[in-house]
Design a protein around this motif. Structure first.
Motif, PDB file in Angstrom:
ATOM      1  N   LEU A 460       0.830  -1.209   0.000  1.00  0.00           N
ATOM      2  CA  LEU A 460       0.000   0.000   0.000  1.00  0.00           C
ATOM      3  C   LEU A 460       0.863   1.257   0.000  1.00  0.00           C
ATOM      4  O   LEU A 460       0.547   2.244  -0.672  1.00  0.00           O
ATOM      5  CB  LEU A 460      -0.921  -0.025   1.223  1.00  0.00           C
ATOM      6  N   VAL A 461       1.962   1.221   0.742  1.00  0.00           N
ATOM      7  CA  VAL A 461       2.870   2.378   0.768  1.00  0.00           C
ATOM      8  C   VAL A 461       3.470   2.618  -0.614  1.00  0.00           C
ATOM      9  O   VAL A 461       3.552   3.770  -1.079  1.00  0.00           O
ATOM     10  CB  VAL A 461       3.972   2.150   1.823  1.00  0.00           C
ATOM     11  N   MET A 462       3.883   1.546  -1.273  1.00  0.00           N
ATOM     12  CA  MET A 462       4.452   1.699  -2.617  1.00  0.00           C
ATOM     13  C   MET A 462       3.418   2.212  -3.614  1.00  0.00           C
ATOM     14  O   MET A 462       3.762   2.960  -4.543  1.00  0.00           O
ATOM     15  CB  MET A 462       5.003   0.351  -3.094  1.00  0.00           C
ATOM     16  N   PHE A 463       2.161   1.840  -3.439  1.00  0.00           N
ATOM     17  CA  PHE A 463       1.116   2.369  -4.323  1.00  0.00           C
ATOM     18  C   PHE A 463       0.955   3.871  -4.117  1.00  0.00           C
ATOM     19  O   PHE A 463       0.807   4.620  -5.091  1.00  0.00           O
ATOM     20  CB  PHE A 463      -0.200   1.647  -4.043  1.00  0.00           C
ATOM     21  N   PHE A 464       0.973   4.327  -2.862  1.00  0.00           N
ATOM     22  CA  PHE A 464       0.833   5.755  -2.591  1.00  0.00           C
ATOM     23  C   PHE A 464       2.027   6.553  -3.117  1.00  0.00           C
ATOM     24  O   PHE A 464       1.910   7.765  -3.325  1.00  0.00           O
ATOM     25  CB  PHE A 464       0.673   6.002  -1.091  1.00  0.00           C
ATOM     26  N   ILE A 465       3.160   5.898  -3.314  1.00  0.00           N
ATOM     27  CA  ILE A 465       4.304   6.587  -3.910  1.00  0.00           C
ATOM     28  C   ILE A 465       4.228   6.538  -5.429  1.00  0.00           C
ATOM     29  O   ILE A 465       4.424   7.550  -6.116  1.00  0.00           O
ATOM     30  CB  ILE A 465       5.624   5.945  -3.423  1.00  0.00           C
ATOM     31  N   GLY A 466       3.929   5.366  -5.993  1.00  0.00           N
ATOM     32  CA  GLY A 466       3.997   5.189  -7.437  1.00  0.00           C
ATOM     33  C   GLY A 466       2.912   5.903  -8.207  1.00  0.00           C
ATOM     34  O   GLY A 466       3.180   6.565  -9.222  1.00  0.00           O
ATOM     35  N   ALA A 467       1.645   5.798  -7.757  1.00  0.00           N
ATOM     36  CA  ALA A 467       0.534   6.382  -8.524  1.00  0.00           C
ATOM     37  C   ALA A 467       0.622   7.911  -8.600  1.00  0.00           C
ATOM     38  O   ALA A 467       0.572   8.480  -9.700  1.00  0.00           O
ATOM     39  CB  ALA A 467      -0.793   5.929  -7.921  1.00  0.00           C
ATOM     40  N   PRO A 468       0.759   8.636  -7.471  1.00  0.00           N
ATOM     41  CA  PRO A 468       0.895  10.106  -7.601  1.00  0.00           C
ATOM     42  C   PRO A 468       2.155  10.522  -8.347  1.00  0.00           C
ATOM     43  O   PRO A 468       2.137  11.497  -9.099  1.00  0.00           O
ATOM     44  CB  PRO A 468       0.930  10.582  -6.137  1.00  0.00           C
ATOM     45  N   LEU A 469       3.255   9.773  -8.127  1.00  0.00           N
ATOM     46  CA  LEU A 469       4.490  10.143  -8.810  1.00  0.00           C
ATOM     47  C   LEU A 469       4.364   9.953 -10.320  1.00  0.00           C
ATOM     48  O   LEU A 469       4.885  10.753 -11.105  1.00  0.00           O
ATOM     49  CB  LEU A 469       5.638   9.288  -8.261  1.00  0.00           C
ATOM     50  N   GLY A 470       3.652   8.916 -10.750  1.00  0.00           N
ATOM     51  CA  GLY A 470       3.436   8.731 -12.179  1.00  0.00           C
ATOM     52  C   GLY A 470       2.605   9.837 -12.787  1.00  0.00           C
ATOM     53  O   GLY A 470       2.861  10.274 -13.920  1.00  0.00           O
ATOM     54  N   SER A 471       1.585  10.315 -12.054  1.00  0.00           N
ATOM     55  CA  SER A 471       0.770  11.421 -12.567  1.00  0.00           C
ATOM     56  C   SER A 471       1.534  12.733 -12.607  1.00  0.00           C
ATOM     57  O   SER A 471       1.165  13.651 -13.347  1.00  0.00           O
ATOM     58  CB  SER A 471      -0.482  11.580 -11.697  1.00  0.00           C
ATOM     59  N   ILE A 472       2.625  12.824 -11.814  1.00  0.00           N
ATOM     60  CA  ILE A 472       3.425  14.050 -11.819  1.00  0.00           C
ATOM     61  C   ILE A 472       4.441  14.040 -12.961  1.00  0.00           C
ATOM     62  O   ILE A 472       4.585  15.020 -13.697  1.00  0.00           O
ATOM     63  CB  ILE A 472       4.140  14.229 -10.454  1.00  0.00           C
ATOM     64  N   ILE A 473       5.167  12.931 -13.122  1.00  0.00           N
ATOM     65  CA  ILE A 473       6.228  12.909 -14.139  1.00  0.00           C
ATOM     66  C   ILE A 473       5.675  12.742 -15.548  1.00  0.00           C
ATOM     67  O   ILE A 473       6.318  13.122 -16.523  1.00  0.00           O
ATOM     68  CB  ILE A 473       7.239  11.777 -13.841  1.00  0.00           C
ATOM     69  N   LYS A 474       4.465  12.134 -15.679  1.00  0.00           N
ATOM     70  CA  LYS A 474       3.820  11.970 -16.988  1.00  0.00           C
ATOM     71  C   LYS A 474       4.733  11.260 -18.002  1.00  0.00           C
ATOM     72  O   LYS A 474       4.834  11.628 -19.153  1.00  0.00           O
ATOM     73  CB  LYS A 474       3.365  13.320 -17.541  1.00  0.00           C
TER      74      LYS A 474
END
Length: 579
Positions: A460-474
């Motif tokens: 769950l922690v990795m999901f909270f890092i990966g999903a928002p970070l992916g929407s930021i770096i595009k």
């Protein structure tokens, strides 16, 4: 389920399964390379390798699952942002949190699945994997007879071949020592050439010998040896043109050890068994400490033992006095005295005279005075006994000095004291080492117990890092997302190793050590989620260039104001105005 949810889930599970398999493969290769030397030259077969890889893949899954979720979620939202699909979703009035909801629910199911895997499946896989690995390491290497060297891989036989032909079957100048009778080198077979091959599914090795001799020396008993000429043993020689020797290759088989022998390791247990073992070992530690305290009397023979006994006696005396004081304070003594004075006539004793309240008080005062006098007498007697003890101790000291005036007695006493002190030191060191080892094993069990939950929650922690970070770096694909994922995984791994090391040494609680990587990475997830909700351009180079330009401009304005405010600048400006 809406079409948007289906689109996001479809975009997630494709990269998830791919990255999960890739990560498991990478971790498995890295782990199996440690045992590469134990596999070489043992002719294990494909089935054994497949079984070992399968079990260790399950073991690697508990670490690979969080990394796969991080990488796949980052790739999913990076692809959505790169193809402007995330922008279209936001323009339709759908927030980022709503977009994350289907993946959040899916990751929750994966967290539960990861916990079930860590707690129930991984221990069973570990016991199969490590028992098989132990058997592989114990297995002998395959048959490898080299030229000019004695080969002792087959039990009770020693074989030497001077020349091997390229076909791997024909050999020349063969010597075979037979030690099956355990009588030394009494049975030797020498042949000019031979053919070597296996039969019955590689269960037996056949030496087909040509043009040789077989020598057999037999031992005699004492009577025959004395009667024989020269006292030598009998020697039998057989000449042959062709002979076959069949040797068993059972020692080269992979013998499986009982898996119950490996069940005591912490890696082979679930949370319930780990908790039971922790309680048991803590009970053993308490028992060792209690036995050490109970047996401490044997370590003190003189002043320390007497002082310890006096301390115990004083504690007991103080306890009894405290009880008497409590009884008096609660009125027990007063009630007893009043009952004895004001007791009614029962007919068995003569009638007592009528007692007034004043006489009862007077009698109570006399009783109290007698009690005080008794206490004073007891204190005087105790003081006298203390004086007598001190005089006796002084006489004992003088006697001690006279007794040990002789150097031999003094040396013997010192040696005896040193021997006993060393014995006590060794005993205490052994007990301390045992307690330290038990505590270290307890810490390891606590870490393993909490890791089963912590590794599942890290998904769950990795999901909270990966999903928002992916929407930021595009950015999607395996480029930048892989680099960022590896960076966070390195942080996760390093923090995990360091915290577990401190916990094994007793410097950190085992539960805190197991949860430390999640506590370190969770703030990153909260920060990235906040930045993604605000459409932050966190990884755009233009943002940082504009920030540097503003910083340079502010610095130039600050330097300009400083120059204008300095006396030299003012004088120059006044001079220029006067001219």
């Amino acid at each position: 389920m809406k079409k948007l949810d289906k689109l996001i889930l479809k975009s997630f599970f494709g990269p998830f399964f791919l990255t999960f398999l890739v990560v498991v493969f990478i971790l498995l290769v890295q782990y199996m390379l440690k045992y590469f030397d134990d596999f070489v030259g043992k002719d294990l077969g494909f089935s054994v390798f497949a079984e070992l890889i399968f079990y260790f893949s399950i073991n690697m899954s508990q670490v690979a699952l969080p990394l796969a979720i991080l990488l796949s979620s980052l790739m999913t939202f990076g692809n959505l942002g790169e193809h402007f699909e995330l922008t279209a979703i936001k323009s339709a009035g759908i927030s980022l949190v709503r977009t994350l909801r289907p993946l959040f629910i899916a990751v929750l199911f994966l967290v539960v699945l990861a916990f079930m895997n860590n707690n129930f499946i991984v221990p069973e896989a570990n016991i199969n994997a490590y028992s098989l690995l132990y058997d592989i390491r114990q297995k002998k290497p395959s048959l490898d007879i080299r030229e000019g060297q004695f080969y002792n891989g087959i039990p009770n036989y020693s074989i030497k071949v001077n020349q091997k032909f390229p076909d791997g079957v024909s050999m020349k100048d063969v010597i075979i020592y037979d030690h099956t009778r355990e009588m030394g080198n009494n049975s030797v077979t020498v042949a000019d050439s031979c053919r070597m091959y296996t039969i019955l599914n590689d269960r037996y090795l056949v030496f087909e010998l040509y043009d040789g001799n077989s020598y057999q020396e037999s031992r005699q008993n004492e009577f025959n040896r004395t009667a024989s000429f020269g006292g030598v043993n009998d020697l039998a020689r057989n000449e042959f043109s062709q002979m076959k020797m069949v040797l068993s290759l059972a020692s080269f088989d992979l013998n499986r050890t009982k898996q119950e022998l490996f069940a005591g390791n912490r890696l082979m247990k679930d949370m319930g068994e780990l908790a039971h073992d922790i309680d048991s070992m803590q009970g053993v530690v308490s028992e060792v400490r209690l036995n050490l305290l109970n047996n401490a009397d044997g370590m003190y023979d003189y002043h320390l033992k007497e002082r310890r006994q006096r301390k115990i006696d004083s504690i007991r005396a103080a306890t009894s006095k405290e009880r008497e004081a409590v009884a008096v304070s609660q009125g027990e003594v007063k009630i007893t005295v009043e009952d004895s004075i004001l007791s009614p006539n029962t007919g068995n004793t003569p009638a007592a005279p009528r007692i007034t309240r004043e006489s009862a008080v007077e009698a109570l005062a006399k009783t109290q005075a007698k009690t005080n006098e008794q206490a004073k007498a007891d204190s005087i007697r105790a003081a006298k006994e203390l004086v007598l003890q001190r005089k006796k101790a002084a006489r004992d000291t003088i006697t001690f000095e006279k007794y040990f005036a002789d150097n031999s007695r003094r040396t013997r006493a010192v040696n005896d004291a040193l021997v006993k002190a060393r014995y006590i030191k060794t005993n205490l060191a052994n007990q301390a080492t045992r307690i330290e080892n038990l505590n270290s094993e307890i810490y390891r069990h606590i870490i393993e117990k909490h890791k089963k939950v912590a590794l599942a929650f890290s998904c769950l922690v990795m999901f909270f890092i990966g999903a928002p970070l992916g929407s930021i770096i595009k950015k999607g694909g395996f480029g930048l997302p892989v680099i960022l994922s590896i960076g966070f995984f390195i942080i996760f791994y390093v923090v995990s190793i360091m915290s577990e090391k401190y916990a094994r040494e007793g410097l950190l609680d085992g539960a805190v050590a197991a949860w430390m990587p999640n506590m370190v990475l969770l703030p990153f997830g909260a920060f990235f989620l906040r930045q993604a909700r605000n459409d932050s351009r966190l990884f755009d180079a233009d943002v940082y260039l504009m920030f540097m330009d503003r910083l340079k401009k502010k610095w130039a304005d600050f330097v300009q104001k400083k120059r204008q405010g300095s006396p030299t600048e003012k004088a120059l400006s006044d001079q220029s105005e006067g001219e």
